[in-house]
Design a protein around this motif. Structure first.
Motif, PDB file in Angstrom:
ATOM      1  N   TYR A   1       0.810  -1.213   0.000  1.00  0.00           N
ATOM      2  CA  TYR A   1       0.000   0.000   0.000  1.00  0.00           C
ATOM      3  C   TYR A   1       0.850   1.273   0.000  1.00  0.00           C
ATOM      4  O   TYR A   1       0.395   2.327   0.442  1.00  0.00           O
TER       5      TYR A   1
ATOM      6  N   ARG B   1      -0.689   4.703  -0.856  1.00  0.00           N
ATOM      7  CA  ARG B   1      -2.148   4.589  -0.702  1.00  0.00           C
ATOM      8  C   ARG B   1      -2.510   4.721   0.774  1.00  0.00           C
ATOM      9  O   ARG B   1      -1.774   4.277   1.652  1.00  0.00           O
TER      10      ARG B   1
ATOM     11  N   HIS C   1      -5.659   4.516   3.770  1.00  0.00           N
ATOM     12  CA  HIS C   1      -6.997   4.062   4.153  1.00  0.00           C
ATOM     13  C   HIS C   1      -7.825   5.247   4.638  1.00  0.00           C
ATOM     14  O   HIS C   1      -7.314   6.136   5.313  1.00  0.00           O
TER      15      HIS C   1
ATOM     16  N   ARG D   1     -10.931 -12.177   5.842  1.00  0.00           N
ATOM     17  CA  ARG D   1     -11.940 -11.149   5.604  1.00  0.00           C
ATOM     18  C   ARG D   1     -13.323 -11.618   6.066  1.00  0.00           C
ATOM     19  O   ARG D   1     -14.067 -10.856   6.696  1.00  0.00           O
TER      20      ARG D   1
ATOM     21  N   GLY E   1     -12.724  -5.515  -0.285  1.00  0.00           N
ATOM     22  CA  GLY E   1     -11.316  -5.803  -0.521  1.00  0.00           C
ATOM     23  C   GLY E   1     -10.885  -5.326  -1.886  1.00  0.00           C
ATOM     24  O   GLY E   1     -11.667  -4.775  -2.669  1.00  0.00           O
ATOM     25  N   TYR E   2      -9.645  -5.586  -2.187  1.00  0.00           N
ATOM     26  CA  TYR E   2      -9.015  -5.150  -3.437  1.00  0.00           C
ATOM     27  C   TYR E   2      -9.455  -6.038  -4.589  1.00  0.00           C
ATOM     28  O   TYR E   2      -9.603  -7.251  -4.442  1.00  0.00           O
TER      29      TYR E   2
ATOM     30  N   ARG F   1     -18.236   0.242  -2.366  1.00  0.00           N
ATOM     31  CA  ARG F   1     -17.054  -0.364  -1.770  1.00  0.00           C
ATOM     32  C   ARG F   1     -16.657   0.362  -0.493  1.00  0.00           C
ATOM     33  O   ARG F   1     -17.047   1.508  -0.254  1.00  0.00           O
ATOM     34  N   THR F   2     -15.858  -0.335   0.330  1.00  0.00           N
ATOM     35  CA  THR F   2     -15.259   0.268   1.514  1.00  0.00           C
ATOM     36  C   THR F   2     -13.875  -0.340   1.703  1.00  0.00           C
ATOM     37  O   THR F   2     -13.657  -1.522   1.393  1.00  0.00           O
ATOM     38  N   ASP F   3     -12.929   0.433   2.201  1.00  0.00           N
ATOM     39  CA  ASP F   3     -11.602  -0.111   2.478  1.00  0.00           C
ATOM     40  C   ASP F   3     -11.386  -0.323   3.978  1.00  0.00           C
ATOM     41  O   ASP F   3     -10.271  -0.584   4.424  1.00  0.00           O
ATOM     42  N   THR F   4     -12.479  -0.217   4.751  1.00  0.00           N
ATOM     43  CA  THR F   4     -12.352  -0.349   6.201  1.00  0.00           C
ATOM     44  C   THR F   4     -11.986  -1.769   6.626  1.00  0.00           C
ATOM     45  O   THR F   4     -11.594  -1.980   7.767  1.00  0.00           O
TER      46      THR F   4
ATOM     47  N   SER G   1      -9.791  -3.620   4.697  1.00  0.00           N
ATOM     48  CA  SER G   1      -8.514  -3.966   4.072  1.00  0.00           C
ATOM     49  C   SER G   1      -7.556  -4.472   5.138  1.00  0.00           C
ATOM     50  O   SER G   1      -7.411  -3.867   6.199  1.00  0.00           O
TER      51      SER G   1
ATOM     52  N   ASP H   1      -1.342   0.727   5.476  1.00  0.00           N
ATOM     53  CA  ASP H   1      -1.263   1.696   4.386  1.00  0.00           C
ATOM     54  C   ASP H   1       0.090   2.402   4.416  1.00  0.00           C
ATOM     55  O   ASP H   1       1.005   2.028   5.164  1.00  0.00           O
TER      56      ASP H   1
END
Length: 461
Positions: A211, A214, A216, A250, A365-366, A398-401, A403, A407
């Motif tokens: 990451y 990048r 979060h 996940r 997720g990605y 989507r959400t990256d919470t 991930s 980061d």
């Protein structure tokens, strides 16, 4: 002491690093390289003799770190594979799943091939079981002596149950040298998983950079995101929420988060289906290794019971049950794999719901470029699925919470916790070139010596 970067060099998959101390050879991770430019059979070609490797240290179970271990054994490796107990159990599950994927590819391509056969599997179930027999489990933060001159310590890395950074203390001709391999670093305060622990001071650090560049979002927690999405999809309207999620890590984080929401009455009851055989097995591993969960999850267990079981939660047991979900007409939540939509039971649910105006698909997720998940996230109005072009009427969000990766700021913090006067060099691996360049530039401005190795590049330390 000699370090050679044999995998995840300027790419994400295929982690594999060779550390040589005199004649003693240590392989850190042995991941499957599944970049688009790599043919499956190329994973059989090792740049060293597997029989000459003395020991393997496995940082965690994900296939890009563990997935080529059975091939290593098949080619002659006979030593121990050192890792934590949860990593051993989860790796066995993922390696068996890889066999199923290999066989599926062979059957699928074989049907299309005039020759009548597709690519042969890298390994079979018997090779996975042989690999599992060579796992030797060690505890976190307990020095483990590999030989008279080399000591290993596994430090909690977060990211996944049992995931570790590997720290070596080496006596080379009377000189003490230290080197750490970060593995994949997780996020702080992630559901169920312990926080990554700071590394002890070392001379050299091989650090992931997934990451790099990048960040979060920190404006909303995973619980707040789920509550808002469930209210909009399943309570205010009689809709269906579909959450594609990787089976290991996940899904367990999601189930625990949903448990906290519904068991405390933050939302009225909604039926939840977990539709992934691999996730069901993995959840049993999480239960087995309950001592490795974080303190919040343990406290929840003491007050509320099983983190992964609650009213209205149903683990789908077989394909018949899975297919019957298309006829379930009440509002519901379906958690299914695979996370990037490139296979698994999630495709059944997409096939029946992409054209459903009352359906929301929440990515947690990605999704790599070229995958069905990536096409939906970029807003394609039509997608190809099961020999049909389907219009996309479902809401895509989507959400990256959730991930599981640290980061940019977290990675910088990991490195800068080291005294730059003692840390001689940082080697960046496990990231796309752009991510590596961004992280390299930031660390360099902070006074650290950073190298981005080429595949096969060797360093005398």
């Amino acid at each position: 002491m000699k370090l050679t970067i044999w995998g995840a060099a300027k790419q994400v998959t295929g982690s594999m690093h060779l550390l040589e101390v005199g004649q003693y050879k240590i392989l850190i991770d042995c991941g499957l390289d599944y970049e688009k430019t790599t043919r499956q059979e190329e994973n059989e070609i090792f740049p060293f003799k597997p029989a000459e490797i003395d020991v393997v240290v496995l940082t965690h179970a994900h296939i890009d770190h563990s997935g080529n271990l059975p091939t290593l054994l098949r080619m002659g490796f006979e030593g121990q594979i050192l890792c934590t107990a949860p990593t051993a159990d989860l790796a066995e599950l993922l390696l068996l799943d890889s066999v199923n994927l290999f066989m599926g590819k062979m059957r699928k391509k074989g049907r299309r091939s005039r020759a009548g056969s597709g690519p042969r599997p890298l390994y079979l179930q018997k090779h996975v079981m042989e690999t599992a027999g060579q796992f030797v489990t060690i505890n976190f933060n307990k020095p483990f002596r590999l030989n008279g001159d080399i000591e290993l310590q596994l430090v909690p890395a977060g990211h996944l149950l049992g995931a570790a950074s590997a720290v070596f203390k080496i006596n080379e001709n009377g000189v003490i040298k230290t080197i750490a391999f970060s593995g994949d670093i997780g996020r702080k305060d992630y559901p169920v998983i312990v926080n990554p622990q700071p590394l002890p001071q070392v001379d050299y650090l091989v650090c992931e950079s997934t990451y790099g560049g990048r960040y979060h979002s920190r404006e909303e927690t995973i619980e707040a995101t789920l509550i808002r999405t469930i209210e909009e999809t399943c309570i205010k309207t009689p809709g269906r929420l579909i959450i594609p999620a990787f089976s290991i890590g996940r899904t367990q984080a999601l189930v625990y988060s949903l448990n906290k929401i519904f068991s405390t009455g933050k939302l009225p009851p909604v039926k939840i289906f977990v539709d992934s055989p691999l996730a069901n097995y993995a959840t049993e591993v999480y239960r087995k290794h309950h001592a490795y969960l974080n303190e919040e999850a343990k406290s929840f267990y003491n007050h509320n019971g099983d983190e992964f079981e609650f009213d209205n939660l149903h683990y789908v047991q077989n394909m018949k049950e899975s297919k019957s979900l298309s006829n379930y007409l009440e509002p519901c939540i379906i958690v299914s794999s695979a996370g990037m939509l490139e296979g698994g039971r999630i495709q059944d649910h997409l096939y029946h719901n992409l054209q459903n105006y009352y359906c929301t698909i929440l990515f947690v997720g990605y999704s790599a470029k070229g995958t069905l998940g990536h096409r939906l996230l970029r807003g394609d109005q039509f997608v190809h699925l099961r020999d049909r072009e389907l219009a996309v009427y479902a809401k895509i969000t989507r959400t990256d919470t959730l991930s599981g990766h640290a980061d940019h700021d977290d990675l910088v913090s990991l490195v800068t916790s080291q005294d730059k006067r003692q840390l001689k060099s940082v080697f960046l691996v496990h990231g796309e070139p752009e991510s590596m360049r961004t992280l390299e530039a930031d660390l360099t401005t902070k006074g650290y010596s950073v190298t981005v190795p080429e595949k096969g590049e060797t360093f005398i330390l």
